[in-house]
Structures are given as C-alpha cells and as structure tokens.
Design an enzyme around this catalytic site. Structure first.
Site, PDB file in Angstrom:
ATOM      1  N   CYS A 139       2.101   8.692  -0.053  1.00 10.43           N
ATOM      2  CA  CYS A 139       2.193   7.163  -0.223  1.00 10.43           C
ATOM      3  C   CYS A 139       3.247   6.469  -0.506  1.00 10.43           C
ATOM      4  CB  CYS A 139       1.070   6.730  -1.205  1.00 10.43           C
ATOM      5  SG  CYS A 139      -0.605   7.178  -0.597  1.00 10.43           S
ATOM      6  N   ILE A 140       4.004   6.777  -1.809  1.00  7.80           N
ATOM      7  CA  ILE A 140       4.848   5.886  -2.151  1.00  7.80           C
ATOM      8  C   ILE A 140       6.140   5.995  -1.330  1.00  7.80           C
ATOM      9  CG2 ILE A 140       6.264   5.217  -4.374  1.00  7.80           C
ATOM     10  CD1 ILE A 140       3.965   6.210  -5.854  1.00  7.80           C
TER      11      ILE A 140
END
Length: 432
Positions: free
Chosen positions: A263-264
């Site tokens: 994600c990040i």
C-alpha cells in the site's frame, strides 16, 4: 430483481466469487465462508490453488489447519464466474516502472466478468486505486453485462497485526447508485463486524488513498528528521520517545530503511497521477515519495561508513549478514521490501550477502527492480558460526536471536532500533 439478490445476500445464500487469493482475497474468502456464505476462490496462480487444496497456507494470518478445514472451492477457470451472485475483485494494483498506475489485473478481471458473469450480479472492487475508477473504469467495462450492480469497498488489511483482522476492521463501502450500495452494504454486513456506508465510490476510493498518504508523508517526515538529527549527533529514536509523551497533537511514526508492502509505497502515487489530470501537482506526496525512496541509499551509506571505520574494508570486499528480507516484522511478505532492494544493491556493489529471516525460507522475486533469486544465501540457524564482517538489521522480526547477534562481536548497523528496544547491548552498535 435486486430484491431477490438482496434476500439471497441477507440469507447468506448468494454465492461469492473472490478474484485474487493473495493477502487480501484469501482472508476475505475465508471470513465469508466461515459465516456460511458459499464461496468460490478464483486465481490464475495454479501454485496458490494447489496450496489451498493441500491445506498449505502461504499467509501468516491463516493457519494450515484452518485452511484445510475450510476445504474452499477454488479454480482458475473464469467460466465459473457464471455461478456467482457476488464477485469481489482483490487483485494487485501496482505501479509501472515510471510510477504510474497499472490497472492491468483489474481490467483483466473486469473483462472476464463481462464475458462470463450472469445477469443480476453484484461486482465489488477492493483493490486500491485512484478516485473515480469505479465510475470511469468499472462501470463502462461492465456496461454490456445486464444489470450489473457496481460497488467499491477498499481493502484495509495489515499483515501481522494481532489486534485487527479481516472481520474486525471497519469496512468502508459505497455503490454506484442506491441499489448497488444497499446490496454491497448487506453483503459485507453478512460476515463482517462493522460496515461503514459512504455516499459515493469516489469518497471510499479517496478515503483509502488518504489513509496511506497520511502514513507515507509522516514516515517520510520522520525519515528526513532521522537524517538531519544523525548529522547533528542526536538520536532520533530518543527524540520520538520524548515527543510521544505529549498526550495530544502528536502521533509517533518511526523511521526505517525504506517503505515496503502493498500500500504505502504505491497508493499515494495513484492520487498524484490523477491530480495531474486536474492541473495540480501533489507536492507533499511526490516529496514524501522521493524521501522514502532514497532511504535504502542512506542505509547503505551508513554501512559503508561503519565498514570503513570499524573494519577497514571497502563494501566490495565485505561479507554482510542481513537480518530480515520481509518489508515488516513477523510476516513473510516481500512486496516492495526495502530489504530486498538493499540486498540487490549490495550485490551490485560486489558485497557478499547472506540473509537471516525466520519467516522467509526462500528468497523470491517480488520487487520490480530486484533480481535476488539464487544471489543471496538464507541463513536460518547457528548464526554464531557464520563468518561475516558486519551485520545489517533491516527487519525487526521477534523470532531473531538478537543476543546471538551481539555475541558475534561484529559491527551491527541497526535501521530499526530493535537492539535498544529489546534491551540487547552490543559493543559495536550503530543506528541508521
């Protein structure tokens, strides 16, 4: 006809096809099946399908025993999508080499649904993407599928988190139109603890990206502070501990050798890419990304410095024991792992690299720029007998014997402050 589908969902009779059986899809499918929903797992990776059928879990959150007991029906045949009343898409949404969105897997899934799904089907996208994807990509792709109800519900998985799991994490959901929203809300309420309905898919899409932009920017901030404070001979970890005593207005984030996971490192760039369509430059997002991307170089520079001062060897002639290949502690997930990137760069710099990771028995190629297969040795035990010039801690797994590392009496470059956090003293310890 939506009343019939709504009744089937509420009665848990609606057959659910989960497309993509990775860290998001498999736990979701297991959670739904555990509540009595008939589930069909769909994935093109035959190795995953074979592991599921054999009861061999490849995800820490699911035990072999639970997977075997589930006896989940899985397939790689897209024609079986015709059996489903609800289809949930949980496929990867990575970046290209130029850091632009790659929706190839999503579009492939939508194409298969358009060709094989039955009329009156609820289709939900869980893969993270830019605000507007549900309306701009999903709806047109399914336009020829008679009465497809389209919705978005972002995944919020956090591998290794012992406090929250698929069932207990609040679930955002929104549909294109009230009917699709009602169906999607009822579907998730049938097996999850808390469902939060929002007005539009764009809000849900933006909320997910906002969550990860928040983390990316704050991690970049603390990574930048680490480099500044290191130059000032101030321990950033002590600074964070001191600041965290304030009970309001501050939330501690911790530095590291770079960003990893699904994600990040990826999601914020979906928003910055979309922002350019509106003539805007997402400066915070781009700057945060640049800072986080340079952290592997910073960690290697610190290792070079330690080798030069403590060992008197150039990196090209050094033997480095790397602790941790996964992107975060206590998981085996290698996606976007900074440890993999750092090991690849160390190899390119002609260092000899061995890796100890209790969760990763074999290194595989998960990073788009990293080719490590066969290039690093996994050391799984007896680290006292290993011959190395320095140790570099990149992942702070709990299952590592840090006392044994200290007993090696080698220089240790600790990018996670794990030695101090575990109260292990070492004669030649360097924070990075």
């Amino acid at each position: 006809m939506s009343d019939r589908l709504l009744e089937m969902i509420r009665d848990r009779r609606a057959k659910t096809a989960v497309m993509g059986l990775g860290y998001v899809g498999l736990p979701l499918a297991m959670a739904a099946q555990a509540k009595g929903l008939p589930v069909l797992g769909v994935d093109l990776d035959t190795a995953k399908l074979g592991a599921i059928r054999a009861g061999q879990s490849y995800i820490e959150a699911i035990s072999d025993a639970d997977l075997a007991a589930a006896a989940m029906d899985v397939t790689d045949e897209m024609t079986r999508l015709a059996e489903a009343d609800v289809i949930v898409i949980c496929v990867p949404t990575p970046l290209t080499a130029h850091r632009t969105p790659d929706l190839g897997a999503v579009k492939g899934s939508l194409d298969a649904i358009a060709r094989h799904a039955s009329p009156e089907t609820l289709v939900v996208l869980e893969s993270t993407t830019w605000p507007g994807t549900t309306a701009e990509v999903m709806a047109p792709a399914l336009a020829d599928l008679k009465q497809a109800y389209v919705a978005f519900s972002p995944e919020r998985e956090d591998p290794g988190n012992q406090q929250f799991n698929t069932r207990s994490i609040p679930k955002l959901v929104a549909g294109l139109g009230d009917t699709a929203g009602d169906l999607a809300e009822a579907f998730y309420e049938s097996f999850l603890d808390q469902v939060v309905r929002v007005k539009t898919p764009a809000i849900a899409e933006a909320a997910k990206i906002t969550e990860n932009v928040f983390r990316s920017v704050n991690i970049a901030l603390v990574n930048e502070l680490k480099m500044i404070f290191d130059r000032m001979d101030i321990d950033v970890w002590d600074v964070i501990d001191a600041a965290a005593t304030k009970p309001f207005g501050y939330m501690p984030f911790y530095p590291g050798p770079g960003l990893g996971g699904h994600c990040i490192p990826v999601d914020p760039f979906y928003l910055s890419w979309k922002a350019r369509e509106f003539g805007l430059n997402a400066q915070f997002i781009e700057l945060a990304g640049e800072i986080n991307i340079q952290m592997p170089d910073y960690a290697i520079a610190k290792l070079r410095e330690v080798l030069d001062i403590e060992v008197g060897l150039p990196l090209s002639k050094s033997r480095i024991l790397v602790i941790g290949a996964a992107y975060k502690k206590n998981v085996s997930d290698l996606r976007e792992s900074p440890a993999m990137e750092i090991m690849a760069r160390l190899h390119d710099l002609r260092a000899q690299v061995s890796c100890l990771d209790p969760h990763v028995p074999v290194l595989t190629h998960f990073h788009r720029e990293t080719e490590l297969d066969g290039r690093a040795t996994i050391v799984q035990s007896d680290i006292k007998a290993a011959e190395h010039d320095a140790v570099m801690i990149l992942t702070d797994h709990d299952g590592v014997d840090y006392e044994a590392l200290a007993a090696l009496k080698l220089p240790i470059v600790d990018t996670r402050n794990v030695m101090a956090r575990k109260g292990v003293s070492a004669e030649r310890l360097f924070k990075a």
